[in-house]
Scaffold this motif. Structure first.
Motif, PDB file in Angstrom:
ATOM      1  N   GLY A 182     -93.879  -0.119 -65.554  1.00 42.57           N
ATOM      2  CA  GLY A 182     -92.820  -1.066 -65.226  1.00 42.57           C
ATOM      3  C   GLY A 182     -91.515  -0.387 -64.858  1.00 42.57           C
ATOM      4  N   VAL A 183     -91.130   0.610 -65.636  1.00 40.25           N
ATOM      5  CA  VAL A 183     -89.870   1.319 -65.364  1.00 40.25           C
ATOM      6  C   VAL A 183     -89.950   2.075 -64.035  1.00 40.25           C
ATOM      7  CG1 VAL A 183     -88.382   3.186 -66.173  1.00 40.25           C
ATOM      8  CG2 VAL A 183     -89.173   1.456 -67.774  1.00 40.25           C
ATOM      9  N   GLY A 224     -97.587  -9.201 -62.641  1.00 43.74           N
ATOM     10  CA  GLY A 224     -96.631  -8.125 -62.384  1.00 43.74           C
ATOM     11  C   GLY A 224     -97.255  -7.008 -61.572  1.00 43.74           C
ATOM     12  N   PHE A 261     -93.217  -4.552 -67.435  1.00 46.17           N
ATOM     13  CA  PHE A 261     -92.554  -4.010 -68.618  1.00 46.17           C
ATOM     14  C   PHE A 261     -92.473  -5.045 -69.741  1.00 46.17           C
ATOM     15  CE2 PHE A 261     -88.816  -2.889 -71.153  1.00 46.17           C
ATOM     16  CZ  PHE A 261     -89.136  -1.588 -71.484  1.00 46.17           C
ATOM     17  N   ALA A 262     -92.248  -6.309 -69.397  1.00 48.69           N
ATOM     18  CA  ALA A 262     -92.047  -7.347 -70.405  1.00 48.69           C
ATOM     19  C   ALA A 262     -93.348  -7.883 -70.992  1.00 48.69           C
ATOM     20  CB  ALA A 262     -91.260  -8.498 -69.796  1.00 48.69           C
ATOM     21  N   ILE A 276     -88.913  -5.078 -58.025  1.00 50.71           N
ATOM     22  CA  ILE A 276     -88.117  -5.265 -59.242  1.00 50.71           C
ATOM     23  C   ILE A 276     -88.704  -6.388 -60.090  1.00 50.71           C
ATOM     24  CG2 ILE A 276     -85.859  -6.026 -60.092  1.00 50.71           C
ATOM     25  CD1 ILE A 276     -84.624  -4.388 -57.813  1.00 50.71           C
ATOM     26  N   SER A 301     -90.482  -5.608 -63.677  1.00 49.61           N
ATOM     27  CA  SER A 301     -89.939  -6.290 -64.848  1.00 49.61           C
ATOM     28  C   SER A 301     -91.021  -7.068 -65.580  1.00 49.61           C
ATOM     29  CB  SER A 301     -88.824  -7.242 -64.433  1.00 49.61           C
ATOM     30  OG  SER A 301     -87.797  -6.548 -63.788  1.00 49.61           O
ATOM     31  N   VAL A 331     -89.686  -0.329 -61.052  1.00 44.62           N
ATOM     32  CA  VAL A 331     -88.313  -0.788 -60.806  1.00 44.62           C
ATOM     33  C   VAL A 331     -87.475   0.330 -60.187  1.00 44.62           C
ATOM     34  CG1 VAL A 331     -86.189  -1.540 -61.938  1.00 44.62           C
ATOM     35  CG2 VAL A 331     -88.350  -2.586 -62.555  1.00 44.62           C
TER      36      VAL A 331
END
Length: 122
Positions: free
Chosen positions: A73-74, A16, A107-108, A100, A104, A77
């Motif tokens: 992460g936020v 990521g 964040f995940a 994005i 994502s 995005v």
């Protein structure tokens, strides 16, 4: 050495972060491209460079400070979505899609728990 690299990579949201860094670099590079490639010129290139740098910093923070992965992460995005409007269609959609996807994935990501201690603290 390969084992050390693999352990470091698995202890953080590596893929990521890589997608976020690549998206930021792509969004930063387009305002510096020749006029034939760019869609807009001038002062409008400044937000592109700032959003791209922000995405690069968030990708690097996911690597080197994985406990901030939620925020990184936020923000990745949000910058990628804003780049769609403010930066040559988000780097001709490549930067937005990569941003994005990378945000994502950042964040995940969850650290692997080994016994009582998460792998992140070792």
């Amino acid at each position: 050495m390969l084992l050390t690299w693999r352990r470091w990579r698995r202890g953080r949201p590596f893929w990521g972060g890589l997608a976020a860094v690549l998206a930021g670099a792509e969004i930063c590079a387009l305002p510096l491209a020749p006029l034939k490639i760019m869609l807009q010129q001038g002062i409008a290139g400044i937000p592109s460079v700032l959003m791209g740098l922000m995405m690069i910093v968030m990708g690097l923070s996911a690597w080197f400070a994985p406990h901030y992965r939620g925020l990184a992460g936020v923000l990745t995005v949000l910058c990628a979505a804003a780049a769609l409007v403010m930066s040559n269609l988000g780097g001709f959609l490549i930067g937005t899609v990569l941003g994005i996807l990378g945000g994502s994935m950042i964040f995940a990501w969850q650290p692997v728990v080994v016994g009582d201690q998460p792998a992140l603290s070792k």
